[in-house]
Design a protein around this motif. Structure first.
Motif, PDB file in Angstrom:
ATOM      1  N   ASP A 180      46.525   4.624  14.105  1.00  0.00           N
ATOM      2  CA  ASP A 180      46.701   3.661  15.190  1.00  0.00           C
ATOM      3  C   ASP A 180      45.680   3.864  16.302  1.00  0.00           C
ATOM      4  O   ASP A 180      45.202   2.893  16.901  1.00  0.00           O
ATOM      5  CB  ASP A 180      48.122   3.760  15.752  1.00  0.00           C
ATOM      6  CG  ASP A 180      49.161   3.186  14.800  1.00  0.00           C
ATOM      7  OD1 ASP A 180      48.759   2.632  13.754  1.00  0.00           O
ATOM      8  OD2 ASP A 180      50.363   3.295  15.089  1.00  0.00           O
ATOM      9  N   TRP A 181      45.341   5.115  16.583  1.00  0.00           N
ATOM     10  CA  TRP A 181      44.343   5.361  17.629  1.00  0.00           C
ATOM     11  C   TRP A 181      42.975   4.794  17.231  1.00  0.00           C
ATOM     12  O   TRP A 181      42.269   4.218  18.064  1.00  0.00           O
ATOM     13  CB  TRP A 181      44.227   6.844  17.931  1.00  0.00           C
ATOM     14  CG  TRP A 181      43.118   7.148  18.900  1.00  0.00           C
ATOM     15  CD1 TRP A 181      41.915   7.742  18.627  1.00  0.00           C
ATOM     16  CD2 TRP A 181      43.087   6.814  20.291  1.00  0.00           C
ATOM     17  NE1 TRP A 181      41.149   7.827  19.768  1.00  0.00           N
ATOM     18  CE2 TRP A 181      41.843   7.258  20.801  1.00  0.00           C
ATOM     19  CE3 TRP A 181      43.988   6.198  21.155  1.00  0.00           C
ATOM     20  CZ2 TRP A 181      41.488   7.098  22.143  1.00  0.00           C
ATOM     21  CZ3 TRP A 181      43.631   6.042  22.491  1.00  0.00           C
ATOM     22  CH2 TRP A 181      42.398   6.479  22.959  1.00  0.00           C
ATOM     23  N   LEU A 182      42.606   4.945  15.973  1.00  0.00           N
ATOM     24  CA  LEU A 182      41.336   4.390  15.513  1.00  0.00           C
ATOM     25  C   LEU A 182      41.316   2.876  15.697  1.00  0.00           C
ATOM     26  O   LEU A 182      40.273   2.290  16.014  1.00  0.00           O
ATOM     27  CB  LEU A 182      41.115   4.744  14.040  1.00  0.00           C
ATOM     28  CG  LEU A 182      40.814   6.220  13.746  1.00  0.00           C
ATOM     29  CD1 LEU A 182      40.832   6.476  12.244  1.00  0.00           C
ATOM     30  CD2 LEU A 182      39.479   6.640  14.337  1.00  0.00           C
ATOM     31  N   ILE A 183      42.472   2.243  15.529  1.00  0.00           N
ATOM     32  CA  ILE A 183      42.559   0.791  15.680  1.00  0.00           C
ATOM     33  C   ILE A 183      42.463   0.385  17.149  1.00  0.00           C
ATOM     34  O   ILE A 183      41.760  -0.567  17.496  1.00  0.00           O
ATOM     35  CB  ILE A 183      43.873   0.269  15.062  1.00  0.00           C
ATOM     36  CG1 ILE A 183      43.855   0.469  13.535  1.00  0.00           C
ATOM     37  CG2 ILE A 183      44.092  -1.208  15.400  1.00  0.00           C
ATOM     38  CD1 ILE A 183      45.192   0.210  12.862  1.00  0.00           C
ATOM     39  N   VAL A 184      43.156   1.111  18.014  1.00  0.00           N
ATOM     40  CA  VAL A 184      43.257   0.669  19.415  1.00  0.00           C
ATOM     41  C   VAL A 184      42.170   1.249  20.312  1.00  0.00           C
ATOM     42  O   VAL A 184      42.041   0.832  21.467  1.00  0.00           O
ATOM     43  CB  VAL A 184      44.639   1.029  20.010  1.00  0.00           C
ATOM     44  CG1 VAL A 184      45.761   0.508  19.134  1.00  0.00           C
ATOM     45  CG2 VAL A 184      44.796   2.527  20.233  1.00  0.00           C
ATOM     46  N   GLN A 185      41.402   2.191  19.814  1.00  0.00           N
ATOM     47  CA  GLN A 185      40.410   2.865  20.659  1.00  0.00           C
ATOM     48  C   GLN A 185      39.458   1.889  21.376  1.00  0.00           C
ATOM     49  O   GLN A 185      39.231   2.032  22.586  1.00  0.00           O
ATOM     50  CB  GLN A 185      39.628   3.879  19.832  1.00  0.00           C
ATOM     51  CG  GLN A 185      38.758   4.806  20.653  1.00  0.00           C
ATOM     52  CD  GLN A 185      38.124   5.893  19.798  1.00  0.00           C
ATOM     53  OE1 GLN A 185      38.160   5.818  18.551  1.00  0.00           O
ATOM     54  NE2 GLN A 185      37.570   6.904  20.432  1.00  0.00           N
ATOM     55  N   PRO A 186      38.902   0.880  20.694  1.00  0.00           N
ATOM     56  CA  PRO A 186      38.043  -0.066  21.417  1.00  0.00           C
ATOM     57  C   PRO A 186      38.785  -0.819  22.514  1.00  0.00           C
ATOM     58  O   PRO A 186      38.233  -1.069  23.595  1.00  0.00           O
ATOM     59  CB  PRO A 186      37.557  -1.016  20.318  1.00  0.00           C
ATOM     60  CG  PRO A 186      37.678  -0.233  19.056  1.00  0.00           C
ATOM     61  CD  PRO A 186      38.900   0.619  19.239  1.00  0.00           C
ATOM     62  N   TYR A 187      40.033  -1.165  22.253  1.00  0.00           N
ATOM     63  CA  TYR A 187      40.834  -1.857  23.267  1.00  0.00           C
ATOM     64  C   TYR A 187      41.062  -0.961  24.482  1.00  0.00           C
ATOM     65  O   TYR A 187      40.952  -1.411  25.634  1.00  0.00           O
ATOM     66  CB  TYR A 187      42.172  -2.270  22.658  1.00  0.00           C
ATOM     67  CG  TYR A 187      43.212  -2.655  23.679  1.00  0.00           C
ATOM     68  CD1 TYR A 187      43.164  -3.897  24.321  1.00  0.00           C
ATOM     69  CD2 TYR A 187      44.254  -1.784  24.007  1.00  0.00           C
ATOM     70  CE1 TYR A 187      44.113  -4.249  25.271  1.00  0.00           C
ATOM     71  CE2 TYR A 187      45.204  -2.128  24.950  1.00  0.00           C
ATOM     72  CZ  TYR A 187      45.131  -3.357  25.582  1.00  0.00           C
ATOM     73  OH  TYR A 187      46.073  -3.692  26.522  1.00  0.00           O
ATOM     74  N   VAL A 188      41.369   0.316  24.242  1.00  0.00           N
ATOM     75  CA  VAL A 188      41.577   1.255  25.348  1.00  0.00           C
ATOM     76  C   VAL A 188      40.289   1.427  26.154  1.00  0.00           C
ATOM     77  O   VAL A 188      40.314   1.488  27.395  1.00  0.00           O
ATOM     78  CB  VAL A 188      42.080   2.607  24.824  1.00  0.00           C
ATOM     79  CG1 VAL A 188      42.144   3.648  25.941  1.00  0.00           C
ATOM     80  CG2 VAL A 188      43.449   2.459  24.171  1.00  0.00           C
TER      81      VAL A 188
END
Length: 241
Positions: free
Chosen positions: A135-143
């Motif tokens: 999940d972190w790999l998915i949301v990292q750009p958003y963060v």
């Protein structure tokens, strides 16, 4: 030795044995009570973890309550695993805009709970450690976009900048990755997608140290002890503020 002395010795030993006979059942009962209490606590913590992360509904966005977060998160995960570079093209913009912020929020919730020591890291790693990383790999750009839009930076002296938004999500993810690498052969997990965590172990440790130092006032000795036992990283020095 006269009879009076013998009687006194017998009385003393009788009292000792009687005391032991009372203490041993009490100790066994207390031990069983402690074990049961611990088991109950761990069950409650596990239920919290399941409800807050694994089976959680949409909680962050009121507008998304009519959608099923678990189902839509699964769609996002499948798309990312199949095509990490252009996974968003396989999904509608509305779904991505709805799911990704919620994923980042749920990661932050678990990360902060673990950072505060409210949920033991052993439980977090064992139950959802791999999912945290995915999940972190998915949301990292958003963060990264969140922090770029509103950069709130820690004033602590850290080697890398620590920005406020979703920092505990990054913290727990880095530790989960170190734990997985230490204990499991996760090379082929999710089709090898976890290899997209580009940072080396030493870089991950540095990030964990910096985020910990930025929030040193909230960090407990017990959590530091747990991390040292689980991944061999000492963070006790990060509590100095």
């Amino acid at each position: 030795m006269n009879q009076g002395t013998i009687a006194l010795i017998v009385s003393v030993f009788s009292a000792m044995f009687a005391g032991i006979a009372c203490v041993v059942p009490w100790y066994i009962w207390r031990r069983q009570t402690d074990v049961q209490h611990q088991a109950n606590n761990e069950e409650k913590l596990n239920n919290f973890l399941i409800e807050a992360y694994v089976l959680r509904p949409y909680a962050w966005s009121v507008q998304a309550k009519e959608h099923d977060f678990v189902t839509e998160r699964s769609e996002v995960r499948r798309a990312f695993i199949a095509s990490p570079h252009n996974w968003e093209e396989e999904l509608s913009n509305e779904l991505v805009a709805r799911v990704v912020p919620e994923m980042a929020h749920s990661l932050q919730q678990i990360g902060l709970s673990a950072f505060l020591g409210a949920v033991p890291l052993t439980l977090v790693f064992a139950v959802v450690g791999d999912a945290l990383i995915l999940d972190w790999l998915i949301v990292q750009p958003y963060v990264a976009q969140l922090n770029a839009a509103e950069p709130i930076r820690s004033l602590k002296n850290t080697r890398t900048p620590v920005l406020a938004k979703r920092r505990h999500a990054e913290w727990v993810t880095a530790l989960a990755y170190l734990w997985l690498r230490t204990n499991w052969d996760c090379q082929n997990l999710y089709g090898g997608v976890l290899q997209r965590m580009k940072m080396s172990d030493s870089e991950l440790v540095k990030r964990v140290e910096d985020i910990t130092h930025a929030d040193a006032e909230l960090f407990t000795v017990a959590t530091a002890d747990s991390i040292e036992r689980l991944v061999g990283v000492s963070l006790h020095h990060c509590r100095e503020f």
